[in-house]
Each structure stands twice: as C-alpha cells, then as structure tokens.
Scaffold this motif. Structure first.
Motif, PDB file in Angstrom:
ATOM      1  N   HIS A  82      -9.331 -11.396  20.124  1.00 23.43           N
ATOM      2  CA  HIS A  82      -8.321 -10.555  19.531  1.00 23.43           C
ATOM      3  C   HIS A  82      -8.820  -9.241  19.349  1.00 23.43           C
ATOM      4  N   ASP A  83      -8.472  -8.125  20.199  1.00 18.73           N
ATOM      5  CA  ASP A  83      -8.797  -6.857  19.953  1.00 18.73           C
ATOM      6  C   ASP A  83     -10.250  -6.479  19.637  1.00 18.73           C
ATOM      7  N   GLY A  84     -11.040  -6.969  20.704  1.00 17.43           N
ATOM      8  CA  GLY A  84     -12.310  -6.647  20.684  1.00 17.43           C
ATOM      9  C   GLY A  84     -13.371  -7.742  19.837  1.00 17.43           C
ATOM     10  N   SER A  85     -12.700  -8.431  19.181  1.00 16.17           N
ATOM     11  CA  SER A  85     -13.103  -9.606  18.446  1.00 16.17           C
ATOM     12  C   SER A  85     -12.990 -11.092  18.632  1.00 16.17           C
ATOM     13  N   ARG A  86     -13.895 -11.956  18.486  1.00 18.80           N
ATOM     14  CA  ARG A  86     -13.614 -13.415  18.830  1.00 18.80           C
ATOM     15  C   ARG A  86     -13.689 -13.982  17.354  1.00 18.80           C
ATOM     16  N   GLU A 143     -23.335 -11.357  23.548  1.00 18.25           N
ATOM     17  CA  GLU A 143     -23.692 -10.821  24.944  1.00 18.25           C
ATOM     18  C   GLU A 143     -22.528 -10.117  25.398  1.00 18.25           C
ATOM     19  N   GLU A 144     -21.250 -10.939  25.060  1.00 11.26           N
ATOM     20  CA  GLU A 144     -20.073 -10.123  25.511  1.00 11.26           C
ATOM     21  C   GLU A 144     -19.487  -8.858  25.159  1.00 11.26           C
ATOM     22  N   GLY A 145     -20.233  -8.595  24.100  1.00 12.19           N
ATOM     23  CA  GLY A 145     -19.922  -7.216  23.366  1.00 12.19           C
ATOM     24  C   GLY A 145     -18.758  -7.268  22.650  1.00 12.19           C
ATOM     25  N   LEU A 146     -18.364  -8.454  21.804  1.00  5.46           N
ATOM     26  CA  LEU A 146     -17.384  -8.849  20.963  1.00  5.46           C
ATOM     27  C   LEU A 146     -17.980  -9.032  19.459  1.00  5.46           C
ATOM     28  N   ARG A 147     -17.252  -8.568  18.531  1.00  4.75           N
ATOM     29  CA  ARG A 147     -17.492  -8.847  17.250  1.00  4.75           C
ATOM     30  C   ARG A 147     -17.303 -10.202  16.927  1.00  4.75           C
ATOM     31  N   ILE A 148     -17.996 -10.761  15.925  1.00  2.00           N
ATOM     32  CA  ILE A 148     -17.754 -11.985  15.348  1.00  2.00           C
ATOM     33  C   ILE A 148     -16.874 -12.028  14.194  1.00  2.00           C
ATOM     34  N   VAL A 149     -16.016 -12.863  14.047  1.00  2.00           N
ATOM     35  CA  VAL A 149     -14.901 -13.162  12.897  1.00  2.00           C
ATOM     36  C   VAL A 149     -14.931 -14.546  12.499  1.00  2.00           C
ATOM     37  N   VAL A 168     -20.871  -8.997  12.696  1.00  4.08           N
ATOM     38  CA  VAL A 168     -19.677  -9.733  11.759  1.00  4.08           C
ATOM     39  C   VAL A 168     -18.691  -9.196  11.222  1.00  4.08           C
ATOM     40  N   ASP A 169     -17.503  -9.366  11.265  1.00  6.14           N
ATOM     41  CA  ASP A 169     -16.206  -8.401  10.534  1.00  6.14           C
ATOM     42  C   ASP A 169     -15.473  -9.526   9.790  1.00  6.14           C
ATOM     43  N   MET A 220      -5.430 -10.716  12.980  1.00  3.45           N
ATOM     44  CA  MET A 220      -6.312 -11.724  13.513  1.00  3.45           C
ATOM     45  C   MET A 220      -6.163 -12.958  12.987  1.00  3.45           C
ATOM     46  N   LEU A 221      -5.830 -13.283  11.597  1.00  7.63           N
ATOM     47  CA  LEU A 221      -5.199 -14.647  11.381  1.00  7.63           C
ATOM     48  C   LEU A 221      -4.093 -14.821  12.164  1.00  7.63           C
ATOM     49  N   HIS A 222      -2.901 -13.927  12.257  1.00  7.23           N
ATOM     50  CA  HIS A 222      -1.677 -14.309  13.118  1.00  7.23           C
ATOM     51  C   HIS A 222      -2.077 -14.831  14.561  1.00  7.23           C
ATOM     52  N   ALA A 223      -3.017 -14.314  15.078  1.00  5.92           N
ATOM     53  CA  ALA A 223      -3.706 -14.521  16.522  1.00  5.92           C
ATOM     54  C   ALA A 223      -3.992 -16.021  16.718  1.00  5.92           C
ATOM     55  N   ILE A 224      -4.346 -16.635  15.514  1.00  2.99           N
ATOM     56  CA  ILE A 224      -4.876 -17.903  15.785  1.00  2.99           C
ATOM     57  C   ILE A 224      -3.771 -18.941  16.118  1.00  2.99           C
ATOM     58  N   PRO A 225      -3.822 -19.738  17.094  1.00  9.24           N
ATOM     59  CA  PRO A 225      -2.756 -20.700  17.739  1.00  9.24           C
ATOM     60  C   PRO A 225      -2.095 -21.338  16.520  1.00  9.24           C
ATOM     61  N   LYS A 226      -1.023 -21.736  16.255  1.00  9.39           N
ATOM     62  CA  LYS A 226      -0.295 -22.188  15.275  1.00  9.39           C
ATOM     63  C   LYS A 226      -0.481 -23.896  15.472  1.00  9.39           C
ATOM     64  N   ASP A 227      -0.867 -24.280  16.580  1.00 12.74           N
ATOM     65  CA  ASP A 227      -1.121 -25.733  16.764  1.00 12.74           C
ATOM     66  C   ASP A 227      -2.693 -26.268  16.315  1.00 12.74           C
ATOM     67  N   SER A 228      -3.250 -25.429  15.801  1.00 13.06           N
ATOM     68  CA  SER A 228      -4.524 -25.683  15.250  1.00 13.06           C
ATOM     69  C   SER A 228      -4.737 -26.221  14.071  1.00 13.06           C
TER      70      SER A 228
END
Length: 106
Positions: free
Chosen positions: A31-35, A65-71, A91-92, A98-106
């Motif tokens: 999501h938006d440059g973060s994983r 390595e992919e250039g993403l931030r860790i959340v 880490v951010d 970001m929390l809303h981007a988490i799939p609801k079925d998880s």
C-alpha cells in the motif's frame, strides 16, 4: 532440511517450504510504497524450530530490496523488528489507510 522462502501472489504472501512442503506463510498487502505484514503462521508440525524467524527475516529483506517500507501489524513481525534493531530505519507505524487496505477475509 533446508527451509526456502518465496514470494507468492494470490494471495500475497511469503511462503516457507521445508523439503517441498509448505510449512508456513507471512501475509502482506502493498500500500502506497509500504508492505503491511498482517498475519504470520507456521504450521504446528513445523513449530519450535525457529522457522518463523527465518521466514520473516527473508520477507523483510526482500521488502527492503524492493524499496518498500515495512509496516508490522502482525504481532510476530512487530516483535521481530523490535528485537532486531537493524530493521528500525525501514519500519513505519500503520496508518488508518494501511489498516483499511488489509483484505477483510484475513
């Protein structure tokens, strides 16, 4: 017994295999440059061998390595990055979006 960690899609996750058998996974959403790591699991028959740590270390390394931030949302990943200070600069904290981007079925 050599563990292997690979990035998978559908669902997005890092998958841990041992001798060709799936032993666990770490689910994420980009999501938006973060994983955002939201769920980590090692199956009971593979527990107690330090495999979750191996998997998370590989997943975080690939993310960096992919250039993403860790959340870290998952409690295990949160604990891991707290104990391993080398990840601090990558880490951010999660935002509401970001929390809303988490799939609801998880």
């Amino acid at each position: 017994m050599e563990p292997e960690v690979t990035k998978q899609t559908g669902p997005d996750r890092f998958e841990l295999t041992v001798d060709g058998t799936t032993a666990g996974f770490a689910q994420f959403v980009d999501h938006d440059g973060s994983r955002v790591f939201y769920h980590t699991e090692v199956f009971p028959e593979f527990g107690g061998q330090g495999l979750a740590g191996v998997m998370v270390k590989e997943a975080l390394g690939a993310t960096r390595e992919e250039g993403l931030r860790i959340v870290p949302v998952c409690p295990y990943v949160k604990k891991y990055v707290t104990k391993h200070e080398e990840w601090t600069d990558h880490v951010d904290r999660p935002t509401r979006e970001m929390l809303h981007a988490i799939p609801k079925d998880s």
